[in-house]
Design an enzyme around this catalytic site. Sequence first.
Site, mmCIF file in Angstrom:
data_model
loop_
_atom_site.group_PDB
_atom_site.id
_atom_site.type_symbol
_atom_site.label_atom_id
_atom_site.label_comp_id
_atom_site.label_asym_id
_atom_site.label_seq_id
_atom_site.Cartn_x
_atom_site.Cartn_y
_atom_site.Cartn_z
ATOM 1 N N CYS B 140 16.905 28.093 -68.935
ATOM 2 C CA CYS B 140 15.525 27.713 -68.600
ATOM 3 C C CYS B 140 15.504 26.846 -67.343
ATOM 4 C CB CYS B 140 14.879 26.963 -69.758
ATOM 5 S SG CYS B 140 14.462 28.023 -71.159
ATOM 6 N N HIS B 164 7.676 25.120 -71.413
ATOM 7 C CA HIS B 164 8.358 25.359 -72.685
ATOM 8 C C HIS B 164 7.337 25.437 -73.821
ATOM 9 C CE1 HIS B 164 12.571 24.175 -71.250
ATOM 10 N NE2 HIS B 164 12.771 25.236 -72.005
#
Lengths: 211, 211, 211, 211
Positions: B140, B164
């Site tokens: 990520c 997120h």
Amino acid sequence: MTSVLLTGFEPFGGERVNPSWQAVSLLTGRRRDTVAVELPCVFSRSLVTLRDAIDEYRPELVICVGQAGGRPDVTPERVAINLIDARIADNAGSQPVDVPVIPGGPNAYFTTLPVKACVAGIKDAELPASVSHTAGTYVCNQVFYGLMHLLDNDFPGVRGGFVHIPYSPEQAARTTAPSLAVHRAAEALEIIVDTALSVTEDLATPAGTLH
Amino acid sequence: MTSVLLTGFEPFGGERVNPSWQAVSLLTGRRRDTVAVELPCVFSRSLVTLRDAIDEYRPELVICVGQAGGRPDVTPERVAINLIDARIADNAGSQPVDVPVIPGGPNAYFTTLPVKACVAGIKDAELPASVSHTAGTYVCNQVFYGLMHLLDNDFPGVRGGFVHIPYSPEQAARTTAPSLAVHRAAEALEIIVDTALSVTEDLATPAGTLH
Amino acid sequence: MTSVLLTGFEPFGGERVNPSWQAVSLLTGRRRDTVAVELPCVFSRSLVTLRDAIDEYRPELVICVGQAGGRPDVTPERVAINLIDARIADNAGSQPVDVPVIPGGPNAYFTTLPVKACVAGIKDAELPASVSHTAGTYVCNQVFYGLMHLLDNDFPGVRGGFVHIPYSPEQAARTTAPSLAVHRAAEALEIIVDTALSVTEDLATPAGTLH
Amino acid sequence: MTSVLLTGFEPFGGERVNPSWQAVSLLTGRRRDTVAVELPCVFSRSLVTLRDAIDEYRPELVICVGQAGGRPDVTPERVAINLIDARIADNAGSQPVDVPVIPGGPNAYFTTLPVKACVAGIKDAELPASVSHTAGTYVCNQVFYGLMHLLDNDFPGVRGGFVHIPYSPEQAARTTAPSLAVHRAAEALEIIVDTALSVTEDLATPAGTLH
């Protein structure tokens, strides 16, 4: 001879104590190669005090320590960012939002402490620890970023970093937050000092987070 | 006309689904100005796929979305760091530790999304949200950093960032972790898209963390 | 129609010129099926510029060229490794050490140029050449590895590789290093282009090294 | 107890001696924690002999040593490639060209020796050394690649690598090539053994090459 400068903070946010200063004082009281300086929790003065201390003691290692209320373990910080976004006012009543620590500075600095080796050493002593990837956006991050900027620009070869420690039991008694006894936090800090003095290359073990 | 590129990830870490891809697909299915691309959870391929998608669609806004198992709320990320430290192997079996996303790149990039306005909008819709200051050190963060590096170097004027989202209820059923329904996550993402398209200056309200 | 992309580098390491860019410019100036792009000697930007050029020109063949001060001959490189270990800082002041070109990428890529046929052709023209098995660990190797990774992932069927050339006489005048005139290097590069366009299976003659 | 397996090669290429076997024999003769095995310079048998030796002695460290006629210094190798391209026939008359060491194996393996720390140690002893990024494409590279493949697949935790040493003075007398006395090469190898046994993390100093 002094070789290690440790800093803690004065109390803030309505607390009567700050375990970072308590733990740092305890440790420096029993080690002659260390010295402790208390930093004000004031954006306009924290880095001045830090700079003065480094100029005075000329340490080979600087470890700044702060309180992280709510965290369950001792957390060496890996990265400082060039951002202040104060959720609450500091002890002088100032609350800067979305301003850089150092205008024109790089977006971030990485610690020069061997954080993975420090965490491994603390865990070996059966104390809780993990690497953190955010020091927040308050005075702790300001001091951490300011320290790394200072060392990078003015004190080549001097290593440094920042460590957050949990509430003391005294503080946590009023909440459901986890805590760590001050003398145990001081033990962890001593392991960090010894590790940083003896280890130049950090461990290559994974210590990251998925998010 | 497509103006917004959204990305989600394929499942990783033993999961059978990834709510980031589910939510992104749901949203793009009902908005003709958006397109969705699924990124591999593979360090050596994620940025290649992202780059290809930007080249193909030439969006004015790029929002990459990832799963943050354990987080209770939707968290727009503020800062991406130039560090990979993989706690687990990626979907191709690779587990890089302590390497940069882009060798020689700056230590960090800040998002160009108005993250505070996004969080305020999501909260107005009674969905949980907060600004995050760490996107971790896994794929990520790699994608977030790689995106900002790409936009900064090659696509001036294109804004982008990373968000997120929590586990889906399906995933969280096996754990004690918090969750958010996929269609609620898609609502939050739509608010982020609309906010980013209409707001250029972020709110000046505090949204920082103490540590 | 453009079918061949050639790249050279900007000067680095205190030089005022880079013969790789000079030779590539000379060659593309007289061949309409080729185009030249100058790459920055900057780790964080070299692969972005290369990628942009491939996207723009969509060549069927990509040959990146670099200066190898001290080598006496034109050396098509056989293997690129996933390692950066910068002996000197790049043109942006960055000096990454022991980091991968592509985190999680394979340890190495082999060229897809017919390097032995190229060397044979150059020698037939009475110019010095040999196959090299190391492109170093600096920006040249980064570009070579990044090129092969890009072609392997995104541009199936496009062939590519890297060629090192000696100092120009202008550069070598200050040292005892061997040199090759820029127009002779351009001739050698033209032989490489023609060979790569016409030969798909490389020669099976030995061209290895004992160590 | 044996903890280190060292290998040298039999003579090849018309030589009557091979300094790699001479130096390895000298070193193991005075250290009880080491054992030496001589490898045939024969593609079809070298890896079989190496495998047998590892099976028999179960070392924690394997260092294969070879002769690099023409090199002026002791060169720990950093990378082994999955390619054989024999410039001359081996001692059994075989000359394979453009075949892999291990079909289907990865393109390359990196050494697991701390090569930079080894080079630093050798230089401290006033002996010449540098890190090499090519072990060639002959039996030395075959043995290096085969060793790393074997350790990676079958002997987790066992570290290994390859070191090239110069001609001995006896060999170099017939040429203009540089040389190193066998007992000096043995000293350098002992430093490599001691360094590899005591150091797990390599130095982070630059040791790369520009090309």
